[in-house]
Design an enzyme around this catalytic site. Structure first.
Site, mmCIF file in Angstrom:
data_model
loop_
_atom_site.group_PDB
_atom_site.id
_atom_site.type_symbol
_atom_site.label_atom_id
_atom_site.label_comp_id
_atom_site.label_asym_id
_atom_site.label_seq_id
_atom_site.Cartn_x
_atom_site.Cartn_y
_atom_site.Cartn_z
ATOM 1 N N ASP A 195 -2.693 -6.291 0.611
ATOM 2 C CA ASP A 195 -1.306 -6.615 0.963
ATOM 3 C C ASP A 195 -1.199 -7.608 2.103
ATOM 4 O OD1 ASP A 195 -2.456 -4.747 2.666
ATOM 5 O OD2 ASP A 195 -0.565 -3.710 3.082
ATOM 6 N N LYS A 234 0.576 4.629 9.335
ATOM 7 C CA LYS A 234 0.604 3.221 8.937
ATOM 8 C C LYS A 234 1.236 3.036 7.561
ATOM 9 C CE LYS A 234 -2.891 0.518 9.441
ATOM 10 N NZ LYS A 234 -4.263 -0.035 9.393
ATOM 11 N N GLU A 284 -7.298 -6.439 21.008
ATOM 12 C CA GLU A 284 -7.828 -5.376 20.164
ATOM 13 C C GLU A 284 -9.005 -5.961 19.385
ATOM 14 O OE1 GLU A 284 -7.614 -2.906 16.210
ATOM 15 O OE2 GLU A 284 -7.265 -5.045 16.512
ATOM 16 N N LYS A 335 0.834 -1.193 0.000
ATOM 17 C CA LYS A 335 0.000 0.000 0.000
ATOM 18 C C LYS A 335 0.872 1.249 0.000
ATOM 19 C CE LYS A 335 -4.176 -1.838 0.275
ATOM 20 N NZ LYS A 335 -5.066 -1.554 1.406
ATOM 21 N N ASP A 348 -3.750 -8.173 17.563
ATOM 22 C CA ASP A 348 -4.529 -7.583 16.487
ATOM 23 C C ASP A 348 -5.698 -8.497 16.118
ATOM 24 O OD1 ASP A 348 -4.630 -5.429 14.384
ATOM 25 O OD2 ASP A 348 -4.440 -7.171 13.068
#
Length: 674
Positions: free
Chosen positions: A376, A553, A441, A281, A412
């Site tokens: 990705d 990010k 999370e 990205k 995550d």
């Protein structure tokens, strides 16, 4: 029988030795009897605390006093006694602490007590109750005496039998001498009845017999589990940063003294691994990366390595070890992001193709969360026949980072992976190092979030970011603090994340950031901020989006600890450390303000009180009243100090006028002076 010589002082705490195996939770007497055993007449029910009737452990931290309660009753009018038994991790000995009946005046059957936990690990506890035969006999005899009755020859013969049994069990010479003197008095024909009654009804005799009487009909309820963590599992201040924006791991290490000075306990790093090239990205999440774009750290893995490797531009494993060692000396934990997904270039795609999802046409399925698409990133196939090998490989990686000194993992999206895997992984890691913290999370359904906490996650992200009105905050914090979730679900109120920039922060300016900071730091024992918060970074990539413009990010941002909110952050973190009231969740009392734009609450721990008032309107001055109830136990008039600027005020029980103006003062955090 019990070791030691406990005194009549309450609560009694005893150590139980091998001679009490028939009365320990290892062999409970409950439910339907077998053989010729008489069904138990004592009922034990509704134990507290217990998560899903004991299916999952209750959570506490070292130093906590665990408050327990239970219903205990039986048929008839016999008196009962009850204790809570508990066993520390690594110990074979059960201890016990007396319970007291707390609602007898209401005709209730609730008993309560407590015990203290002093080490990390899995504790066990259970409730035991038995008929107090001597106490029942003594109570009935005393009531007969009070009613003016005489001639107790039969009753005294019962007392003789009870004393003889207690003498057989006496463990100290002092108790033995007392009981034998009392028995001799009852059998002495020269003494009149009044003298015998005076001696046998004495409190010291009652206490001695109580300690030694047999538990003939003892009933023990089920064993319950209690997971005890270090204090940081409940109380911590997190700071999230991307190492690549700070000069890599060595650059982060250089910032540690300042982060410690600011009062942060945990420094959390998004993935530090190599980043794939395929479908990388670009800036602002564009589909095509320009030359030099670093890519998202969540697209893990390239030809040089995967989850076990450090991105060469960030440093080496030795640099990480140096970072964790330096952090530990300053009282800071280093936490890593545990993102269980890969880039298309991760070595495992060729080494273990069976670990990934493929469509019928043979193509790999990249990650999606419509409308978000992650071209990705590939997810693992958790239903692979080779799941054991996948689990073992992931555990090996996590243990590698633990051995490098990592003390925490922000996991995550754990709700998109099998919960049995997490239960197993966390247990395996805790067998290796019990101090490791796992932060979930999981912004998902409440039942799923609760379940993740039950199976072992130490802390959890929450919906706090989206609770911006007074009534929403009261309702949500009330649920977290008082619904039963507080026994196992530890919230972490992150004010922002790299993925979440709420509209409130986008449009409210510095007053909005101040309000959310104070709320996060004072409502929850654990909270966090992502770097940029202190700089009032508030620009979104598009209107209606929660993504940052020029998101870190997808690009490298040059960072330094110079944000305008840092002095306020430092004061709040210092106040959190100095005030035990701010280190708990379920000690909150919301105060009436007579203005919905103001939210006020009190927190109390022992003699420590903190009162907080926040203007949640970032645009307009708001005035109202903070109504302090007498139930808080404060004097009629008391002095307070605002920890945000050291100003002092005099407050009182009842109505206190408050006016908070954006740009001047957005909140009060008032420490009640003793």
């Amino acid at each position: 029988m019990h070791d030691g010589t406990p005194t009549p002082a309450a609560p009694l705490t005893r150590e139980i030795d091998a001679r009490t195996t028939s009365a320990t939770p290892a062999s409970p007497r409950r439910g339907r009897p077998t053989g010729d055993a008489q069904p138990p007449r004592i009922v034990i029910q509704s134990p507290h605390p217990a998560v899903d009737r004991g299916a999952y452990p209750v959570k506490r931290v070292v130093g906590d006093r665990v408050e327990v309660s239970v219903d205990v009753f039986r048929d008839g009018h016999d008196l009962l006694r009850s204790v809570v038994k508990y066993r520390p991790p690594g110990s074979r000995r059960w201890r016990e602490s007396e319970l007291e009946r707390i609602d007898a005046q209401l005709g209730g059957v609730r008993w309560s007590g407590s015990f203290e936990v002093d080490r990390v690990g899995r504790w066990l506890y259970a409730f035991e109750a038995w008929t107090d035969r001597f106490g029942t006999w003594r109570d009935e005899l005393a009531r007969k005496v009070a009613a003016g009755q005489h001639e107790f020859e039969g009753e005294l013969s019962e007392g003789v039998a009870l004393l003889q049994r207690a003498i057989d069990r006496a463990q100290t010479k002092r108790e033995l001498d007392l009981l034998e003197r009392t028995l001799a008095a009852l059998e002495d024909e020269r003494l009149d009845e009044a003298d015998k009654l005076e001696q046998v009804l004495a409190d010291e005799v009652h206490a001695a017999v109580e300690r030694e009487q047999a538990r003939d009909d003892a009933v023990i309820d089920q064993q319950l589990a209690l997971d005890v963590d270090r204090v940081r599992a409940r109380f911590s201040s997190w700071y999230e940063l991307f190492p690549r924006s700070w000069g890599g791991l060595r650059g982060v290490q250089a910032q540690l003294p300042k982060l410690a000075e600011l009062g942060f306990d945990v420094v959390y790093l998004p993935p530090i691994h190599p980043i794939g090239l395929t479908n990388r990205k670009g800036r602002d999440n564009t589909l095509v990366a320009a030359p030099g774009d670093p890519g998202s750290p969540y697209a893990i893995g390239d030809a040089g390595g995967g989850h076990e490797a450090v991105h060469p531009e960030l440093g080496t494993l030795d640099d990480l070890r140096s970072l964790t060692a330096a952090a530990a000396k300053l009282g800071i934990d280093i936490a890593l992001d545990l993102a269980l997904n890969t880039s298309p270039d991760h070595p495992w795609l060729t080494q273990h193709p069976e670990w990934f999802n493929r469509r019928p046409d043979g193509t790999l399925k990249y990650a999606e969360n419509p409308p978000k698409r992650y071209q990705d990133i590939y997810n693992f196939n958790w239903d692979t026949p080779e799941w054991r090998a996948l689990w073992d490989a992931l555990l090996e990686i996590v243990l590698q980072w633990v051995d490098c000194g990592v003390k925490g993992f922000r996991v995550d999206n754990p709700h998109t992976k099998p919960t049995p895997f997490w239960a197993w992984l966390i247990d395996q890691v805790h067998q290796h190092d019990r101090d490791v913290i796992f932060l979930a999370e999981a912004f998902t359904r409440r039942a799923v979030m609760r379940h993740l906490a039950k199976i072992g996650f130490t802390q959890s992200y929450t919906y706090f970011t989206w609770k911006n009105s007074s009534w929403e905050l009261k309702e949500y914090v009330g649920e977290l603090a008082f619904s039963g979730e507080q026994e196992y679900f530890r919230p972490n109120f992150f004010a922002n994340t790299p993925d979440i920039l709420h509209a409130y922060l986008q449009h409210g300016g510095r007053p909005a950031f101040e309000a959310r900071l104070v709320l996060a730091a004072t409502l929850s024992p654990s909270y966090g901020i992502y770097s940029g918060f202190e700089n009032i970074e508030h620009l979104a990539v598009d209107e209606g989006s929660e993504e940052y413009l020029h998101s870190e990010k997808y690009e490298i941002t040059s960072r330094s600890l110079d944000g305008e909110l840092l002095p306020m952050i430092q004061r709040l973190n210092l106040a959190r450390r100095e005030n035990p009231a701010l280190q708990e969740l379920s000690n909150i009392t919301f105060l009436d303000t007579e203005n919905d734009a103001l939210i006020a609450y009190a927190k109390r721990s022992g003699a420590n009180h903190v009162l907080t008032v926040v203007n949640i309107d970032p645009f307009v001055p708001q005035a109202g009243l903070a109504v302090v109830p007498a139930t808080l136990g404060l004097p009629p008039v008391f002095n307070v100090r605002d920890v945000l600027d050291d100003s002092s005020f005099q407050w009182r029980i009842g109505r206190n006028y408050v006016r908070l103006e954006p740009g001047v003062r957005q909140a009060h955090v008032l420490e009640v002076e003793s």
